[in-house]
Design a protein around this motif. Structure first.
Motif, PDB file in Angstrom:
ATOM      1  N   ASP A 147       0.839  -1.199   0.000  1.00 15.97           N
ATOM      2  CA  ASP A 147       0.000   0.000   0.000  1.00 15.97           C
ATOM      3  C   ASP A 147       0.876   1.251   0.000  1.00 15.97           C
ATOM      4  O   ASP A 147       2.006   1.243   0.513  1.00 15.97           O
ATOM      5  CB  ASP A 147      -0.897   0.002   1.238  1.00 15.97           C
ATOM      6  CG  ASP A 147      -1.929  -1.113   1.190  1.00 15.97           C
ATOM      7  OD1 ASP A 147      -2.192  -1.620   0.084  1.00 15.97           O
ATOM      8  OD2 ASP A 147      -2.446  -1.463   2.252  1.00 15.97           O
TER       9      ASP A 147
ATOM     10  N   ASP B 252       2.236  -4.210   4.458  1.00 14.63           N
ATOM     11  CA  ASP B 252       0.902  -3.646   4.654  1.00 14.63           C
ATOM     12  C   ASP B 252       0.482  -3.643   6.125  1.00 14.63           C
ATOM     13  O   ASP B 252      -0.143  -2.690   6.591  1.00 14.63           O
ATOM     14  CB  ASP B 252      -0.134  -4.435   3.830  1.00 14.63           C
ATOM     15  CG  ASP B 252      -0.025  -4.127   2.348  1.00 14.63           C
ATOM     16  OD1 ASP B 252       0.661  -3.161   1.984  1.00 14.63           O
ATOM     17  OD2 ASP B 252      -0.634  -4.869   1.553  1.00 14.63           O
TER      18      ASP B 252
ATOM     19  N   ASP C 279      -4.168   1.187  -2.093  1.00 18.36           N
ATOM     20  CA  ASP C 279      -3.628   0.028  -2.805  1.00 18.36           C
ATOM     21  C   ASP C 279      -3.271   0.475  -4.220  1.00 18.36           C
ATOM     22  O   ASP C 279      -4.158   0.831  -5.002  1.00 18.36           O
ATOM     23  CB  ASP C 279      -4.686  -1.081  -2.837  1.00 18.36           C
ATOM     24  CG  ASP C 279      -4.187  -2.345  -3.533  1.00 18.36           C
ATOM     25  OD1 ASP C 279      -3.284  -2.242  -4.393  1.00 18.36           O
ATOM     26  OD2 ASP C 279      -4.711  -3.425  -3.219  1.00 18.36           O
TER      27      ASP C 279
ATOM     28  N   ASP D  77      -2.356  -1.098  -6.765  1.00 17.55           N
ATOM     29  CA  ASP D  77      -2.795  -1.980  -7.843  1.00 17.55           C
ATOM     30  C   ASP D  77      -4.237  -1.693  -8.263  1.00 17.55           C
ATOM     31  O   ASP D  77      -4.569  -1.752  -9.443  1.00 17.55           O
ATOM     32  CB  ASP D  77      -2.668  -3.454  -7.417  1.00 17.55           C
ATOM     33  CG  ASP D  77      -1.226  -3.843  -7.175  1.00 17.55           C
ATOM     34  OD1 ASP D  77      -0.351  -3.312  -7.882  1.00 17.55           O
ATOM     35  OD2 ASP D  77      -0.986  -4.663  -6.269  1.00 17.55           O
ATOM     36  N   THR D  78      -5.072  -1.380  -7.267  1.00 19.15           N
ATOM     37  CA  THR D  78      -6.493  -1.174  -7.553  1.00 19.15           C
ATOM     38  C   THR D  78      -6.893   0.297  -7.483  1.00 19.15           C
ATOM     39  O   THR D  78      -7.957   0.675  -7.968  1.00 19.15           O
ATOM     40  CB  THR D  78      -7.355  -1.948  -6.544  1.00 19.15           C
ATOM     41  OG1 THR D  78      -7.117  -1.403  -5.241  1.00 19.15           O
ATOM     42  CG2 THR D  78      -7.015  -3.425  -6.559  1.00 19.15           C
ATOM     43  N   GLY D  79      -6.058   1.138  -6.845  1.00 19.75           N
ATOM     44  CA  GLY D  79      -6.416   2.537  -6.641  1.00 19.75           C
ATOM     45  C   GLY D  79      -7.391   2.704  -5.498  1.00 19.75           C
ATOM     46  O   GLY D  79      -7.835   3.807  -5.195  1.00 19.75           O
ATOM     47  N   GLU D  80      -7.692   1.607  -4.813  1.00 21.23           N
ATOM     48  CA  GLU D  80      -8.672   1.635  -3.734  1.00 21.23           C
ATOM     49  C   GLU D  80      -8.051   2.166  -2.451  1.00 21.23           C
ATOM     50  O   GLU D  80      -6.927   1.799  -2.100  1.00 21.23           O
ATOM     51  CB  GLU D  80      -9.175   0.205  -3.501  1.00 21.23           C
ATOM     52  CG  GLU D  80     -10.264   0.070  -2.470  1.00 21.23           C
ATOM     53  CD  GLU D  80     -10.635  -1.398  -2.240  1.00 21.23           C
ATOM     54  OE1 GLU D  80     -11.242  -1.687  -1.203  1.00 21.23           O
ATOM     55  OE2 GLU D  80     -10.275  -2.244  -3.093  1.00 21.23           O
ATOM     56  N   GLN D  81      -8.794   3.024  -1.754  1.00 19.28           N
ATOM     57  CA  GLN D  81      -8.327   3.501  -0.463  1.00 19.28           C
ATOM     58  C   GLN D  81      -8.563   2.415   0.571  1.00 19.28           C
ATOM     59  O   GLN D  81      -9.684   1.952   0.757  1.00 19.28           O
ATOM     60  CB  GLN D  81      -9.065   4.786  -0.068  1.00 19.28           C
ATOM     61  CG  GLN D  81      -8.532   5.396   1.214  1.00 19.28           C
ATOM     62  CD  GLN D  81      -9.059   6.793   1.462  1.00 19.28           C
ATOM     63  OE1 GLN D  81      -9.064   7.627   0.563  1.00 19.28           O
ATOM     64  NE2 GLN D  81      -9.511   7.066   2.665  1.00 19.28           N
ATOM     65  N   VAL D  82      -7.475   2.011   1.235  1.00 22.99           N
ATOM     66  CA  VAL D  82      -7.531   0.906   2.196  1.00 22.99           C
ATOM     67  C   VAL D  82      -7.825   1.414   3.605  1.00 22.99           C
ATOM     68  O   VAL D  82      -8.476   0.758   4.401  1.00 22.99           O
ATOM     69  CB  VAL D  82      -6.186   0.151   2.183  1.00 22.99           C
ATOM     70  CG1 VAL D  82      -6.159  -0.956   3.209  1.00 22.99           C
ATOM     71  CG2 VAL D  82      -5.901  -0.395   0.794  1.00 22.99           C
TER      72      VAL D  82
END
Ligand code: SF4
Length: 68
Positions: A3, A40, A59, A61-66
């Motif tokens: 991340d 992570d 993340d 790879d996905t652009g998602e906020q973790v």
């Protein structure tokens, strides 16, 4: 890929918990700064330990906020 942490400099109160938790990832200047990345689990522990929720994890790879 690990991340990617970012720090909200306006929110950071520079008390250094993130540096204590993950000294290879964060350093303290006027405010906390990001040196790089790390496991992570370590990033999440540092982000959760921030008293003002100034650390965001994404993340790459996905652009998602973790976190948060
Ligand atoms: S834990 Fe949060 S408030 Fe403390 S230095 Fe790190 S980013 Fe700033």
């Amino acid at each position: 890929m690990s991340d990617q942490p970012t720090i909200d400099e306006q929110a950071c109160i520079a008390q250094g918990d993130c540096v204590e938790t993950a000294s290879a990832v964060f350093a303290l200047e006027d405010r906390a700064v990001v040196l790089g990345s790390g496991p992570d689990e370590l990033l999440l522990a540092a982000a959760k330990g921030c008293p003002v929720q100034a650390i965001t994890l994404v993340d790459p790879d996905t652009g998602e906020q973790v976190y948060p």
